[in-house]
Structure formats: structure tokens, C-alpha cells
Design an enzyme around this catalytic site. Structure first.
Site, PDB file in Angstrom:
ATOM      1  N   ARG A   1      10.617  -6.472  12.721  1.00  0.00           N
ATOM      2  CA  ARG A   1       9.193  -6.210  12.957  1.00  0.00           C
ATOM      3  C   ARG A   1       8.354  -6.526  11.727  1.00  0.00           C
ATOM      4  NH1 ARG A   1       9.143  -0.547  16.481  1.00  0.00           N
ATOM      5  NH2 ARG A   1      10.258  -1.403  18.300  1.00  0.00           N
TER       6      ARG A   1
ATOM      7  N   ILE B   1      -2.953  -3.163   7.360  1.00  0.00           N
ATOM      8  CA  ILE B   1      -1.704  -2.797   6.672  1.00  0.00           C
ATOM      9  C   ILE B   1      -0.708  -2.188   7.667  1.00  0.00           C
ATOM     10  CG2 ILE B   1      -2.541  -2.590   4.305  1.00  0.00           C
ATOM     11  CD1 ILE B   1      -3.034   0.371   4.806  1.00  0.00           C
TER      12      ILE B   1
ATOM     13  N   SER C   1       7.954 -10.167  11.853  1.00  0.00           N
ATOM     14  CA  SER C   1       7.148 -10.582  12.997  1.00  0.00           C
ATOM     15  C   SER C   1       5.662 -10.320  12.764  1.00  0.00           C
ATOM     16  CB  SER C   1       7.614  -9.838  14.252  1.00  0.00           C
ATOM     17  OG  SER C   1       6.791 -10.120  15.358  1.00  0.00           O
ATOM     18  N   ASN C   2       5.352  -9.194  12.148  1.00  0.00           N
ATOM     19  CA  ASN C   2       3.947  -8.804  11.982  1.00  0.00           C
ATOM     20  C   ASN C   2       3.147  -9.773  11.123  1.00  0.00           C
ATOM     21  OD1 ASN C   2       4.260  -6.525  13.581  1.00  0.00           O
ATOM     22  ND2 ASN C   2       4.679  -5.166  11.850  1.00  0.00           N
TER      23      ASN C   2
ATOM     24  N   HIS D   1      -7.866   9.463  -1.587  1.00  0.00           N
ATOM     25  CA  HIS D   1      -7.179   9.405  -0.299  1.00  0.00           C
ATOM     26  C   HIS D   1      -7.998  10.038   0.833  1.00  0.00           C
ATOM     27  CE1 HIS D   1      -2.835   9.206   1.426  1.00  0.00           C
ATOM     28  NE2 HIS D   1      -3.709   8.761   2.284  1.00  0.00           N
TER      29      HIS D   1
ATOM     30  N   LYS E   1       2.900  -1.049   9.241  1.00  0.00           N
ATOM     31  CA  LYS E   1       4.070  -0.432   8.622  1.00  0.00           C
ATOM     32  C   LYS E   1       5.241  -0.486   9.584  1.00  0.00           C
ATOM     33  CE  LYS E   1       5.560   3.327   9.418  1.00  0.00           C
ATOM     34  NZ  LYS E   1       5.745   4.718   9.874  1.00  0.00           N
ATOM     35  N   SER E   2       6.428  -0.744   9.044  1.00  0.00           N
ATOM     36  CA  SER E   2       7.644  -0.676   9.837  1.00  0.00           C
ATOM     37  C   SER E   2       8.822  -0.534   8.880  1.00  0.00           C
ATOM     38  CB  SER E   2       7.819  -1.935  10.698  1.00  0.00           C
ATOM     39  OG  SER E   2       9.030  -1.871  11.432  1.00  0.00           O
TER      40      SER E   2
ATOM     41  N   LYS F   1      -3.021   5.926  -4.072  1.00  0.00           N
ATOM     42  CA  LYS F   1      -4.147   6.801  -3.754  1.00  0.00           C
ATOM     43  C   LYS F   1      -3.997   8.162  -4.416  1.00  0.00           C
ATOM     44  CE  LYS F   1      -3.907   4.714   0.833  1.00  0.00           C
ATOM     45  NZ  LYS F   1      -2.464   4.386   0.813  1.00  0.00           N
TER      46      LYS F   1
ATOM     47  N   TYR G   1       2.561  10.027  -0.473  1.00  0.00           N
ATOM     48  CA  TYR G   1       3.672   9.522   0.336  1.00  0.00           C
ATOM     49  C   TYR G   1       5.025   9.854  -0.285  1.00  0.00           C
ATOM     50  CZ  TYR G   1       0.135   6.555   2.638  1.00  0.00           C
ATOM     51  OH  TYR G   1      -0.963   6.087   3.310  1.00  0.00           O
TER      52      TYR G   1
ATOM     53  N   ASP H   1       0.830  -1.200   0.000  1.00  0.00           N
ATOM     54  CA  ASP H   1       0.000   0.000   0.000  1.00  0.00           C
ATOM     55  C   ASP H   1       0.868   1.255   0.000  1.00  0.00           C
ATOM     56  OD1 ASP H   1      -2.928   1.168   0.832  1.00  0.00           O
ATOM     57  OD2 ASP H   1      -1.328   2.279   1.844  1.00  0.00           O
TER      58      ASP H   1
END
Length: 264
Positions: free
Chosen positions: A238, A230, A241-242, A112, A232-233, A81, A56, A51
């Protein structure tokens, strides 16, 4: 609502015949090399839903990571978006997004935010046209109310397939979720951890029981409830892990307890 048996290919249906992976990777605030590296790690970890957004400023880096990943294009669900201040420039913005991402089509294109607080019917008509031309497989919105969604539907006969909104166990709204599903709108949640209390005793107790982290419990809750999430890292550990949530399952009582954390 009932539990969902999970697999690494878990998806939610999009009308009329599409599918959206319930676990995606968010890229808000990721820029430059950090964005490219994070998306690369996500794809290596098994994420197949990325995403991003024109606003961004990282579509080129996301596209570079996609190109370098070796994952076939048709196996990655790509979302971007339209910024609300790009009303009147929808076509140009779409072309720029496709070029930046290095793709021939988007899997999902979202408005958005409601432009100037309005539903943006004219922009939505362009979205419908782009979908009809095959430039976009699915179209939707972000940060919209149900009334604004209904306005778009009434104006075009086409209902947004997705509404991406801030969501976590602490923002859980069953009436909103049920009303969205009644309309055929998939709820997609962003900021699942930022909008949560990661030290909440109910969550920490569940996490300890399964030998998992609180973020993993939150992820598991989202997907068992059929809500796209969604996280984010920028940290590889992480990111990996997510998505590591396929070796445990929340019970019906645990799901219900997490549903009601806002009341605790």
C-alpha cells in the site's frame, strides 16, 4: 483552481522561499520496529516527505530509518509537532525532537493542536525564534481555525506556513482552501482515506477507468488541487501503491466531480 502537471518532484511553495513536497508519508499510530520499517519502505518507494510528531512516540524510529536509508538529509522534508501540553517546554521539546530524529534542523515544526483551545501566541513566538536561528526551516500549525491563525499572525507578524488538518474529497471546503491560500497558508491533509468513502460509485468509476485504486484517485485529486497529502500505512504494497500516481491525470470534469462528492 486549475490542474497541476505532476512530476515526482511536485512541491508547493512555502514563504518566503521554501518548498514542501505535495506527497508525504504519515506515521501516526506506527510504533517501534513497525514504524522504522514503514518509513524505510516509504523512502525506498520515493517519498521525500516524512511526517511525525512528539506525541506519536516514534521519532527515534523515524530517525533510524532516515539514517539507514542512504538518502541525503537535504533531500528529505522532515516534519514533527509540538504537543499542546508542552507549552512552556518548547525549546526542550525541539531539542529532544532533533536528537531523536538525528537531524540538525527540521524542515517543518507544527503546533499539533491549539493549546487548551487557545491559539498559543507564546508558543508561536518561540517557533518564530527557532526559525530565525535556523533550527527550523518552516513553522506552522495543525488543527487550527482561520481565526486562530490570524491571531498568531497579528501577535507576531509571522503567519503559519502550513495548517495540517483532516482532509479528503468528502471534507473538501473550497472557501477554507481559498481563504487559507489568500493568507499564504498551505493546506496539508491527513487521514485522506479514513475520512473518505472508498466505495463511493463516482470514485470507483474513475478508478476503473484508469486501472487504478480508489486511494490512488484520492491521492491524485489532492496533488492536482495543490493540497499536501500524507497517507499512512504499515503495509509495503500500500505504501508503494499510494505514491504510484504519475501515470494518469484526472480531467477537469473529474476533478470537479470529486470536489462535489460531499453533495452527492
Amino acid at each position: 483552481m486549475t490542474d497541476i502537471g505532476l512530476t515526482s518532484e511536485l512541491t508547493a511553495p512555502l514563504p518566503p522561499s521554501g518548498q514542501i513536497p505535495l506527497i508525504g508519508f504519515g506515521t501516526w499510530q506506527l510504533r517501534g520496529d513497525e514504524a522504522r520499517q514503514a518509513v524505510s519502505w516509504a523512502l525506498e518507494a520515493g517519498y521525500r516527505h516524512i511526517d511525525t510528531a512528539t506525541g506519536y512516540g516514534n521519532e527515534q524510529q523515524v530517525g533510524a530509518a532516515l539514517a539507514d536509508s542512504g538518502v541525503p538529509r537535504d533531500q528529505v522534508f522532515v516534519t514533527t509537532k509540538l504537543p499542546p501540553d508542552h507549552v512552556g517546554r518548547e525549546r526542550r521539546t525541539l531539542r529532544e525532537s532533533l536528537d531523536n530524529l538525528g537531524v540538525d534542523y527540521l524542515d517543518l515544526w507544527l503546533i499539533h493542536w491549539p493549546p487548551n483551545g487557545t491559539p498559543g501566541e507564546d508558543s508561536w513566538k518561540v517557533f518564530v525564534e527557532a526559525q530565525g536561528e535556523g533550527l527550523v526551516r518552516n513553522i506552522g500549525v495543525s488543527n487550527y481555525s482561520l481565526d486562530q491563525i490570524d491571531t498568531l499572525t497579528n501577535a507576531t507578524g509571522v503567519t503559519p506556513a502550513v495548517n495540517q488538518i483532516k482532509w479528503s474529497p468528502f471534507l473538501f471546503d473550497r472557501s477554507l482552501l481559498d481563504a487559507s491560500r489568500k493568507r499564504g497558508v498551505v493546506v496539508e491533509g491527513y487521514s485522506p482515506f479514513r475520512a473518505a468513502k472508498l466505495d463511493h460509485p463516482e470514485l470507483t468509476q474513475i478508478a476503473e477507468k484508469y486501472g487504478k485504486t480508489v486511494p490512488q484517485v484520492i491521492m491524485r485529486w489532492h496533488v492536482q488541487r495543490g493540497i499536501v497529502v500524507i497517507p499512512k500505512s504499515a503495509q509495503r504494497e500500500r505504501i508503494e501503491s499510494n505514491i504510484d500516481i504519475f501515470d494518469f491525470e484526472l480531467s477537469a470534469d473529474e476533478l470537479n466531480a470529486v470536489d462535489h462528492l460531499t453533495e452527492a
